[in-house]
Write a protein that holds these residues in place. Structure first.
Motif, short mmCIF file in Angstrom:
data_model
loop_
_atom_site.label_atom_id
_atom_site.label_comp_id
_atom_site.label_asym_id
_atom_site.label_seq_id
_atom_site.Cartn_x
_atom_site.Cartn_y
_atom_site.Cartn_z
N ARG A 97 0.84 -1.21 0.00
CA ARG A 97 0.00 0.00 0.00
C ARG A 97 0.88 1.26 0.00
O ARG A 97 0.52 2.25 -0.62
N GLN A 98 2.01 1.23 0.70
CA GLN A 98 2.91 2.39 0.71
C GLN A 98 3.46 2.65 -0.70
O GLN A 98 3.55 3.81 -1.12
N ILE A 99 3.79 1.58 -1.40
CA ILE A 99 4.27 1.73 -2.79
C ILE A 99 3.15 2.30 -3.66
O ILE A 99 3.38 3.21 -4.47
N GLU A 100 1.93 1.78 -3.47
CA GLU A 100 0.79 2.30 -4.23
C GLU A 100 0.54 3.77 -3.90
O GLU A 100 0.19 4.55 -4.79
N LEU A 101 0.71 4.14 -2.63
CA LEU A 101 0.52 5.53 -2.22
C LEU A 101 1.55 6.44 -2.89
O LEU A 101 1.19 7.51 -3.40
N THR A 102 2.80 6.01 -2.92
CA THR A 102 3.84 6.80 -3.58
C THR A 102 3.52 6.99 -5.05
O THR A 102 3.64 8.09 -5.60
N SER A 103 3.06 5.92 -5.70
CA SER A 103 2.68 6.00 -7.11
C SER A 103 1.49 6.94 -7.31
O SER A 103 1.48 7.77 -8.23
N ALA A 104 0.47 6.82 -6.44
CA ALA A 104 -0.72 7.66 -6.55
C ALA A 104 -0.38 9.13 -6.31
O ALA A 104 -0.91 10.02 -6.98
N GLN A 105 0.52 9.40 -5.37
CA GLN A 105 0.93 10.78 -5.10
C GLN A 105 1.69 11.36 -6.30
O GLN A 105 1.48 12.53 -6.66
N ALA A 106 2.54 10.56 -6.93
CA ALA A 106 3.26 11.02 -8.13
C ALA A 106 2.28 11.30 -9.26
O ALA A 106 2.40 12.30 -9.98
N SER A 107 1.31 10.41 -9.41
CA SER A 107 0.29 10.60 -10.44
C SER A 107 -0.52 11.86 -10.18
O SER A 107 -0.86 12.61 -11.11
N LEU A 108 -0.81 12.13 -8.92
CA LEU A 108 -1.53 13.36 -8.56
C LEU A 108 -0.71 14.59 -8.90
O LEU A 108 -1.24 15.56 -9.46
#
Length: 183
Positions: free
Chosen positions: A22-33
């Protein structure tokens, strides 16, 4: 983070789930944002440029110094740029929601005691796979403690709501507790 028989307080952390993925997914989602936010800025600038060109073409067209096609193309470019900006703003909202969802999932990966009480049974060990809704522990509330008893019909008239009653437990020999009758 708990053992059977241990006293726990409301809000106390009982277990933490592994949230590495989930932390990896969060980092990816934040970059996408952030990329989506940059796209909004890019589209805002494109819209400003399109509006300036439209105003220029409008002035030229009103004086007969530019063909109608140039004027209409500039007007159309403003509409396209505005649509791209609205789409980019919507993408930001969508990606913000994705970030909040993942942050909520990470927050919910910390399992807390909902009550003050004691751990009656531990249902997990370190490394146990748990799914949504799985029980990690059975907790019992000690204070207040509600006791349900069967009252013989012959003595039912002696029991009054709000009255007191003596209660004993086989698990605690030699002690008598005073209880208030609620029902």
């Amino acid at each position: 983070l708990f053992d059977e028989g241990q006293s726990v307080e409301a809000g106390q952390v009982l277990a933490r789930l592994d949230v590495a993925i989930r932390q990896i997914e969060l980092t990816s989602a934040q970059a996408s944002l952030e990329a989506a936010r940059a796209e909004v800025v890019n589209n805002e600038q494109a819209l400003e440029i399109a509006r300036r060109e439209f105003e220029r073409q409008e002035g030229l067209f009103s004086r007969g110094a530019t063909p109608e096609k140039e004027f209409l193309d500039a007007q159309s470019q403003v509409r396209r740029s505005d649509a791209f900006l609205k789409s980019a703003v919507a993408t930001v909202a969508e990606r913000e929601a994705a970030v909040r969802r993942i942050e909520t999932e990470i927050d919910k990966a910390t399992i807390r005691s909902p009550i003050n009480g004691k751990v009656a049974m531990r249902n997990v060990e370190v490394g146990t796979w748990v799914g949504e809704g799985d029980v990690v522990a059975e907790l019992v509330q000690i204070d207040p403690l509600y006791v349900v008893v069967n009252v013989p019909e012959a003595t039912l008239s002696e029991v009054q709501t709000g009255g007191e009653s003596a209660v004993t437990f086989d698990a605690i020999p030699g002690r008598t507790f005073t209880a208030k009758v609620e029902q």
